[in-house]
Design a protein around this motif. Structure first.
Motif, PDB file in Angstrom:
ATOM      1  N   ALA A  91       0.957  -0.966  -0.009  1.00  0.00           N
ATOM      2  CA  ALA A  91       0.039  -0.099   0.180  1.00  0.00           C
ATOM      3  C   ALA A  91       1.041   1.302   0.015  1.00  0.00           C
ATOM      4  O   ALA A  91       0.636   2.328  -0.796  1.00  0.00           O
ATOM      5  CB  ALA A  91      -0.907   0.100   1.201  1.00  0.00           C
ATOM      6  N   VAL A  92       1.812   1.241   1.002  1.00  0.00           N
ATOM      7  CA  VAL A  92       2.705   2.227   0.908  1.00  0.00           C
ATOM      8  C   VAL A  92       3.287   2.568  -0.394  1.00  0.00           C
ATOM      9  O   VAL A  92       3.624   3.726  -1.068  1.00  0.00           O
ATOM     10  CB  VAL A  92       3.644   2.484   2.136  1.00  0.00           C
ATOM     11  N   THR A  93       3.957   1.551  -1.015  1.00  0.00           N
ATOM     12  CA  THR A  93       4.716   1.519  -2.451  1.00  0.00           C
ATOM     13  C   THR A  93       3.655   2.053  -3.377  1.00  0.00           C
ATOM     14  O   THR A  93       4.166   2.853  -4.234  1.00  0.00           O
ATOM     15  CB  THR A  93       5.245   0.217  -2.595  1.00  0.00           C
ATOM     16  N   ALA A  94       2.446   1.623  -3.398  1.00  0.00           N
ATOM     17  CA  ALA A  94       1.571   2.129  -4.314  1.00  0.00           C
ATOM     18  C   ALA A  94       1.221   3.454  -4.186  1.00  0.00           C
ATOM     19  O   ALA A  94       1.115   4.363  -5.269  1.00  0.00           O
ATOM     20  CB  ALA A  94       0.128   1.371  -4.150  1.00  0.00           C
ATOM     21  N   LEU A  95       0.901   3.932  -3.065  1.00  0.00           N
ATOM     22  CA  LEU A  95       0.742   5.287  -2.997  1.00  0.00           C
ATOM     23  C   LEU A  95       1.827   6.481  -3.307  1.00  0.00           C
ATOM     24  O   LEU A  95       1.737   7.584  -3.733  1.00  0.00           O
ATOM     25  CB  LEU A  95       0.264   5.571  -1.535  1.00  0.00           C
ATOM     26  N   ALA A  96       3.049   5.800  -2.783  1.00  0.00           N
ATOM     27  CA  ALA A  96       4.114   6.528  -3.279  1.00  0.00           C
ATOM     28  C   ALA A  96       4.462   6.963  -4.704  1.00  0.00           C
ATOM     29  O   ALA A  96       5.066   7.692  -5.374  1.00  0.00           O
ATOM     30  CB  ALA A  96       5.527   6.130  -2.722  1.00  0.00           C
ATOM     31  N   GLY A  97       4.070   5.824  -5.630  1.00  0.00           N
ATOM     32  CA  GLY A  97       4.096   5.639  -6.766  1.00  0.00           C
ATOM     33  C   GLY A  97       2.904   6.401  -7.600  1.00  0.00           C
ATOM     34  O   GLY A  97       2.927   6.673  -8.760  1.00  0.00           O
ATOM     35  N   GLY A  98       2.081   7.170  -6.939  1.00  0.00           N
ATOM     36  CA  GLY A  98       1.055   8.043  -7.507  1.00  0.00           C
ATOM     37  C   GLY A  98      -0.028   7.189  -7.541  1.00  0.00           C
ATOM     38  O   GLY A  98      -1.479   7.962  -8.016  1.00  0.00           O
ATOM     39  N   ASP A  99      -0.384   6.068  -7.184  1.00  0.00           N
ATOM     40  CA  ASP A  99      -1.716   5.323  -7.210  1.00  0.00           C
ATOM     41  C   ASP A  99      -2.501   5.389  -6.114  1.00  0.00           C
ATOM     42  O   ASP A  99      -1.881   5.509  -4.988  1.00  0.00           O
ATOM     43  CB  ASP A  99      -1.311   3.751  -7.522  1.00  0.00           C
ATOM     44  N   GLY A 100      -3.974   5.132  -6.021  1.00  0.00           N
ATOM     45  CA  GLY A 100      -4.541   5.168  -4.784  1.00  0.00           C
ATOM     46  C   GLY A 100      -4.749   3.527  -4.646  1.00  0.00           C
ATOM     47  O   GLY A 100      -4.489   2.686  -5.653  1.00  0.00           O
ATOM     48  N   LEU A 101      -5.215   3.438  -3.313  1.00  0.00           N
ATOM     49  CA  LEU A 101      -5.400   1.757  -3.060  1.00  0.00           C
ATOM     50  C   LEU A 101      -6.537   1.721  -2.143  1.00  0.00           C
ATOM     51  O   LEU A 101      -6.657   2.185  -1.179  1.00  0.00           O
ATOM     52  CB  LEU A 101      -4.246   1.271  -2.337  1.00  0.00           C
ATOM     53  N   LEU A 102      -7.329   0.703  -2.717  1.00  0.00           N
ATOM     54  CA  LEU A 102      -8.433   0.348  -1.946  1.00  0.00           C
ATOM     55  C   LEU A 102      -8.624  -1.348  -2.163  1.00  0.00           C
ATOM     56  O   LEU A 102      -8.272  -1.614  -3.244  1.00  0.00           O
ATOM     57  CB  LEU A 102      -9.769   0.916  -2.296  1.00  0.00           C
ATOM     58  N   SER A 103      -9.094  -2.156  -1.155  1.00  0.00           N
ATOM     59  CA  SER A 103      -9.219  -3.358  -1.495  1.00  0.00           C
ATOM     60  C   SER A 103     -10.306  -3.471  -2.421  1.00  0.00           C
ATOM     61  O   SER A 103     -11.297  -2.641  -2.543  1.00  0.00           O
ATOM     62  CB  SER A 103      -9.573  -4.376  -0.110  1.00  0.00           C
ATOM     63  N   PRO A 104     -10.295  -4.744  -3.294  1.00  0.00           N
ATOM     64  CA  PRO A 104     -11.534  -4.791  -4.359  1.00  0.00           C
ATOM     65  C   PRO A 104     -12.781  -4.823  -3.655  1.00  0.00           C
ATOM     66  O   PRO A 104     -13.793  -4.190  -4.203  1.00  0.00           O
ATOM     67  CB  PRO A 104     -11.294  -6.266  -4.508  1.00  0.00           C
ATOM     68  N   GLU A 105     -13.070  -5.294  -2.458  1.00  0.00           N
ATOM     69  CA  GLU A 105     -14.294  -5.061  -1.617  1.00  0.00           C
ATOM     70  C   GLU A 105     -14.666  -3.771  -1.362  1.00  0.00           C
ATOM     71  O   GLU A 105     -15.807  -3.360  -1.462  1.00  0.00           O
ATOM     72  CB  GLU A 105     -14.232  -5.806  -0.259  1.00  0.00           C
ATOM     73  N   VAL A 106     -13.621  -2.733  -0.803  1.00  0.00           N
ATOM     74  CA  VAL A 106     -14.043  -1.571  -0.671  1.00  0.00           C
ATOM     75  C   VAL A 106     -14.135  -0.867  -1.842  1.00  0.00           C
ATOM     76  O   VAL A 106     -14.972  -0.085  -1.944  1.00  0.00           O
ATOM     77  CB  VAL A 106     -12.444  -1.036  -0.039  1.00  0.00           C
ATOM     78  N   THR A 107     -13.298  -1.150  -2.995  1.00  0.00           N
ATOM     79  CA  THR A 107     -13.640  -0.455  -4.344  1.00  0.00           C
ATOM     80  C   THR A 107     -15.142  -0.504  -4.719  1.00  0.00           C
ATOM     81  O   THR A 107     -15.753   0.426  -5.285  1.00  0.00           O
ATOM     82  CB  THR A 107     -12.531  -0.885  -5.119  1.00  0.00           C
ATOM     83  N   ARG A 108     -15.670  -1.831  -4.785  1.00  0.00           N
ATOM     84  CA  ARG A 108     -17.068  -2.088  -4.880  1.00  0.00           C
ATOM     85  C   ARG A 108     -18.047  -1.272  -4.099  1.00  0.00           C
ATOM     86  O   ARG A 108     -18.971  -0.846  -4.774  1.00  0.00           O
ATOM     87  CB  ARG A 108     -17.195  -3.604  -4.688  1.00  0.00           C
TER      88      ARG A 108
END
Length: 216
Positions: free
Chosen positions: A114-131
């Protein structure tokens, strides 16, 4: 090196997160804060790439702190961490400008990812949360409102990329579908984020569904 600020009122939790994150050579914890008010000052002073922010804290909670940090432009991305899987926390965090939402029950590898994804400019939610985000946006879109004027700023290709991002496709998947290079897709994503004044991909999803762009 990804620079992280840890915000939690429990010192043992901060110590645990530090141990997990600094097990990666590419991540360093540059500071800690025990409440949301201190977090604002540390974020301004340290300018971390990612802030791992607890939701419930004394003095100032993580939601209010996140909103102020985002308003001041003091950090690259805020990852909300909580022990409570509650929709009100989720949607308040996203409204405050958080770029990710993760339960404290997640595995250590998920925190690192999650930290790596956010540092790279992406948002992050689990598939369940995104749904849940999509379902809530689709249930009550503003069908009476005209198309957001910002859409006129997008090129046809950027609008196409927006739809694909909102469907959850990664940059590599979009590149394959459009028969272009991944670097080109990154440029398109960066441009549409700037033109729409949106922080990250998660908020692109929210924008697209709330404005009825995915109904067709």
């Amino acid at each position: 090196m990804i620079r992280v600020l840890l915000v939690d009122d429990q010192s043992m939790v901060r110590t645990g997160f530090r141990t997990i994150l600094e097990s990666e050579d590419t991540i360093t914890v540059v500071g800690e804060a025990e409440n949301g008010q201190v977090a604002i000052d540390r974020a301004l002073d340290l300018a971390p790439d990612v802030i791992c922010m607890d939701v419930q804290m004394p003095v100032m909670d993580g939601l209010e702190s996140t909103a102020e940090i985002v308003r001041r432009g003091a950090a690259g991305a805020v990852l909300m961490l909580t022990t409570f899987d509650r929709d009100d926390f989720l949607f308040q965090a996203l409204a405050a400008g958080a770029s990710g939402f993760l339960l404290k029950t997640a595995e250590a590898e998920q925190l690192i990812d999650a930290v790596t994804a956010l540092a790279g400019g992406d948002g992050l939610l689990s598939p369940e949360v995104t749904r849940r985000v999509i379902e809530r946006s689709v249930r009550s879109p503003d069908t009476t409102a005209s198309a957001p004027p910002e859409l006129t700023l997008l090129t046809d290709r950027e609008l196409e990329v927006l739809h694909l991002v909102a469907r959850g496709l990664s940059n590599s998947e979009i590149a394959a579908q459009l028969f272009v290079g991944e670097a080109t897709v990154k440029t398109h994503v960066s441009n549409l984020l700037t033109k729409l004044d949106i922080r990250d991909r998660i908020h692109v999803v929210i924008f697209a569904y709330e404005n009825g762009l995915m109904s067709s």
